[in-house]
Scaffold this motif. Structure first.
Motif, PDB file in Angstrom:
ATOM      1  N   THR A  32       0.807  -1.174   0.202  1.00  0.00           N
ATOM      2  CA  THR A  32      -0.093   0.098  -0.067  1.00  0.00           C
ATOM      3  C   THR A  32       0.903   1.420   0.107  1.00  0.00           C
ATOM      4  O   THR A  32       0.722   2.194  -0.798  1.00  0.00           O
ATOM      5  N   GLY A  33       1.889   1.181   1.004  1.00  0.00           N
ATOM      6  CA  GLY A  33       2.741   2.596   0.860  1.00  0.00           C
ATOM      7  C   GLY A  33       3.409   2.437  -0.460  1.00  0.00           C
ATOM      8  O   GLY A  33       3.626   3.778  -1.180  1.00  0.00           O
ATOM      9  N   GLY A  59      -5.764  -5.756  -6.372  1.00  0.00           N
ATOM     10  CA  GLY A  59      -7.351  -5.679  -6.390  1.00  0.00           C
ATOM     11  C   GLY A  59      -8.166  -4.616  -6.016  1.00  0.00           C
ATOM     12  O   GLY A  59      -8.875  -4.318  -6.658  1.00  0.00           O
ATOM     13  N   PHE A  60      -7.779  -4.105  -5.002  1.00  0.00           N
ATOM     14  CA  PHE A  60      -8.363  -2.717  -4.504  1.00  0.00           C
ATOM     15  C   PHE A  60      -8.237  -1.567  -5.485  1.00  0.00           C
ATOM     16  O   PHE A  60      -8.960  -0.765  -5.789  1.00  0.00           O
ATOM     17  N   TRP A  61      -6.735  -1.537  -6.023  1.00  0.00           N
ATOM     18  CA  TRP A  61      -6.362  -0.325  -6.529  1.00  0.00           C
ATOM     19  C   TRP A  61      -7.155  -0.452  -8.119  1.00  0.00           C
ATOM     20  O   TRP A  61      -7.726   0.411  -8.605  1.00  0.00           O
ATOM     21  N   ALA A  62      -7.254  -1.803  -8.670  1.00  0.00           N
ATOM     22  CA  ALA A  62      -8.020  -2.187 -10.133  1.00  0.00           C
ATOM     23  C   ALA A  62      -9.210  -1.815  -9.866  1.00  0.00           C
ATOM     24  O   ALA A  62      -9.994  -1.251 -10.756  1.00  0.00           O
ATOM     25  N   SER A  63      -9.984  -1.754  -8.587  1.00  0.00           N
ATOM     26  CA  SER A  63     -11.487  -1.888  -8.470  1.00  0.00           C
ATOM     27  C   SER A  63     -11.750  -0.471  -8.386  1.00  0.00           C
ATOM     28  O   SER A  63     -12.973  -0.296  -8.187  1.00  0.00           O
ATOM     29  N   GLY A  64     -10.917   0.563  -8.235  1.00  0.00           N
ATOM     30  CA  GLY A  64     -11.079   1.954  -8.237  1.00  0.00           C
ATOM     31  C   GLY A  64     -10.896   2.649  -7.061  1.00  0.00           C
ATOM     32  O   GLY A  64     -11.185   3.873  -6.745  1.00  0.00           O
ATOM     33  N   ARG A  65     -10.431   1.813  -5.864  1.00  0.00           N
ATOM     34  CA  ARG A  65     -10.091   2.636  -4.705  1.00  0.00           C
ATOM     35  C   ARG A  65      -8.825   3.273  -4.867  1.00  0.00           C
ATOM     36  O   ARG A  65      -7.806   2.651  -5.258  1.00  0.00           O
ATOM     37  N   ARG A  66      -9.053   4.495  -4.090  1.00  0.00           N
ATOM     38  CA  ARG A  66      -7.599   5.182  -3.974  1.00  0.00           C
ATOM     39  C   ARG A  66      -6.630   4.587  -2.952  1.00  0.00           C
ATOM     40  O   ARG A  66      -7.355   4.049  -1.849  1.00  0.00           O
ATOM     41  N   SER A  68      -5.015   6.271  -0.572  1.00  0.00           N
ATOM     42  CA  SER A  68      -5.250   6.821   0.703  1.00  0.00           C
ATOM     43  C   SER A  68      -6.482   6.267   1.474  1.00  0.00           C
ATOM     44  O   SER A  68      -6.414   6.204   2.606  1.00  0.00           O
ATOM     45  N   GLU A  69      -7.326   5.775   0.788  1.00  0.00           N
ATOM     46  CA  GLU A  69      -8.652   4.825   1.462  1.00  0.00           C
ATOM     47  C   GLU A  69      -8.168   3.992   1.729  1.00  0.00           C
ATOM     48  O   GLU A  69      -8.527   3.120   3.054  1.00  0.00           O
ATOM     49  N   LEU A  70      -7.169   3.046   0.937  1.00  0.00           N
ATOM     50  CA  LEU A  70      -6.842   1.633   1.671  1.00  0.00           C
ATOM     51  C   LEU A  70      -6.011   1.798   2.662  1.00  0.00           C
ATOM     52  O   LEU A  70      -5.958   1.085   3.489  1.00  0.00           O
ATOM     53  N   GLU A  71      -5.025   2.976   2.821  1.00  0.00           N
ATOM     54  CA  GLU A  71      -4.457   3.120   3.995  1.00  0.00           C
ATOM     55  C   GLU A  71      -5.264   3.322   5.313  1.00  0.00           C
ATOM     56  O   GLU A  71      -4.942   2.556   6.256  1.00  0.00           O
ATOM     57  N   ARG A  72      -6.351   4.354   5.227  1.00  0.00           N
ATOM     58  CA  ARG A  72      -7.227   4.099   6.369  1.00  0.00           C
ATOM     59  C   ARG A  72      -7.915   2.959   6.670  1.00  0.00           C
ATOM     60  O   ARG A  72      -8.127   2.563   8.070  1.00  0.00           O
ATOM     61  N   LEU A  73      -8.368   1.926   5.716  1.00  0.00           N
ATOM     62  CA  LEU A  73      -9.029   0.633   5.783  1.00  0.00           C
ATOM     63  C   LEU A  73      -7.946  -0.211   6.586  1.00  0.00           C
ATOM     64  O   LEU A  73      -8.400  -0.612   7.600  1.00  0.00           O
ATOM     65  N   PHE A  74      -6.700  -0.408   6.002  1.00  0.00           N
ATOM     66  CA  PHE A  74      -5.972  -1.486   6.598  1.00  0.00           C
ATOM     67  C   PHE A  74      -5.603  -0.803   7.866  1.00  0.00           C
ATOM     68  O   PHE A  74      -5.281  -1.655   8.915  1.00  0.00           O
ATOM     69  N   THR A  75      -5.234   0.359   8.377  1.00  0.00           N
ATOM     70  CA  THR A  75      -4.690   0.732   9.652  1.00  0.00           C
ATOM     71  C   THR A  75      -5.862   0.782  10.441  1.00  0.00           C
ATOM     72  O   THR A  75      -5.742   0.717  11.926  1.00  0.00           O
ATOM     73  N   ALA A 234       7.810   1.872   3.196  1.00  0.00           N
ATOM     74  CA  ALA A 234       7.764   1.659   1.825  1.00  0.00           C
ATOM     75  C   ALA A 234       7.471   2.778   1.099  1.00  0.00           C
ATOM     76  O   ALA A 234       8.065   3.181   0.075  1.00  0.00           O
ATOM     77  N   ARG A 235       6.454   3.888   1.526  1.00  0.00           N
ATOM     78  CA  ARG A 235       6.269   5.020   0.975  1.00  0.00           C
ATOM     79  C   ARG A 235       7.295   5.881   0.680  1.00  0.00           C
ATOM     80  O   ARG A 235       7.732   6.265  -0.476  1.00  0.00           O
TER      81      ARG A 235
END
Length: 255
Positions: A32-33, A59-66, A68-75, A234-235
């Motif tokens: 994600t980073g 999968g999340f990125w290809a599905s249209g999620r940004r 920054s949204e994934l960072e909030r979800l995972f953390t 990683a970021r």
């Protein structure tokens, strides 16, 4: 006089490329980073592929999620959000994990994704890698992340499937040959020694650039608190690397 090698930013910007993300247990934080740095720089891939942890982020990125949204979800995820012990061939049933994916993914199936995606799973009965490019997205990602012994196998087309990293750890089986590929490899060791440059074990191919980030914090189901640090590490590493010249063909960029 030899021509200077392009920077990583220049190489990524000069033509469309595919991004492949490797398996690596709870390495989806680091992926994600890594992807956040690409997104922030406006260097998004045209297509994605991955195995296990890499399949989830791809999968999340290809599905249209940004990212920054994934960072909030995972953390924000806690062990109870996916921890559903049940008798079977693995500690966890995996139903809670799939339900989480169904709620949070930006598309229900591959065909509805914003960009092409390929997810690797391992077909237990056929003992071979299965590259999924169509059908229900959450089910394929769950199967690709089904770490042996942790989750129950997942049925796809009536056959049990488990972690795509069993045979396709790189996730490259889902990336068509002949394309420019940026490959983020999660090392199985805490540090990749800097004199190691060639990663032939990971299916290096022409027009592929491999990047490995050293010193990533170890994350697991009982170490989720280390996830934010893995994202940040990683970021920052890829952000700094964008201005560096790319290595010679076939060599890895070790950060």
């Amino acid at each position: 006089m030899s021509r200077a090698r392009p920077t990583l930013h220049e190489w990524l910007a000069e033509a469309p490329y595919g991004l492949t993300l490797s398996a690596g247990f709870f390495g989806f934080f680091a992926h994600t980073g890594f992807a956040m740095a690409l997104e922030d720089a406006g260097l998004e891939p045209e297509r994605l592929s991955g195995s296990s942890a890499g399949a989830m982020v791809a999968g999340f990125w290809a599905s249209g999620r940004r990212m920054s949204e994934l960072e909030r979800l995972f953390t924000g995820v806690r062990r109870g959000d996916f921890w559903d012990p049940s008798p079977g061939l693995g500690l966890l049933r995996g139903a809670l994990f799939e339900a989480l994916l169904e709620r949070e993914l930006g598309a229900a199936n591959f065909e509805s994704c914003a960009r092409p995606l390929a997810v690797s799973t391992f077909d237990v009965m056929r003992r071979e890698t299965n590259v999924v490019t169509e059908g229900p997205l959450a089910r394929a990602i769950r199967a690709s992340c089904t770490f042996p012994g942790l989750f129950h196998p997942v049925a796809i087309d009536g056959r049990p499937h488990i972690d795509g990293g069993v045979l396709d750890r790189s996730g490259l089986d889902g990336m068509p040959h002949g394309r420019r590929v940026l490959y983020h490899h999660l090392s199985t060791r805490s540090r990749v020694r800097r004199h190691i440059r060639r990663l032939s074990l990971y299916a290096a191919r022409e027009s592929m650039l491999t990047v490995v980030v050293n010193d990533l914090p170890r994350v697991g189901p009982f170490r989720l608190e280390a996830g934010p640090a893995a994202i940040a590490t990683a970021r920052r590493a890829l952000e700094a690397a964008l201005s560096r010249p790319i290595p010679a063909s076939g060599d890895a960029l070790i950060l």
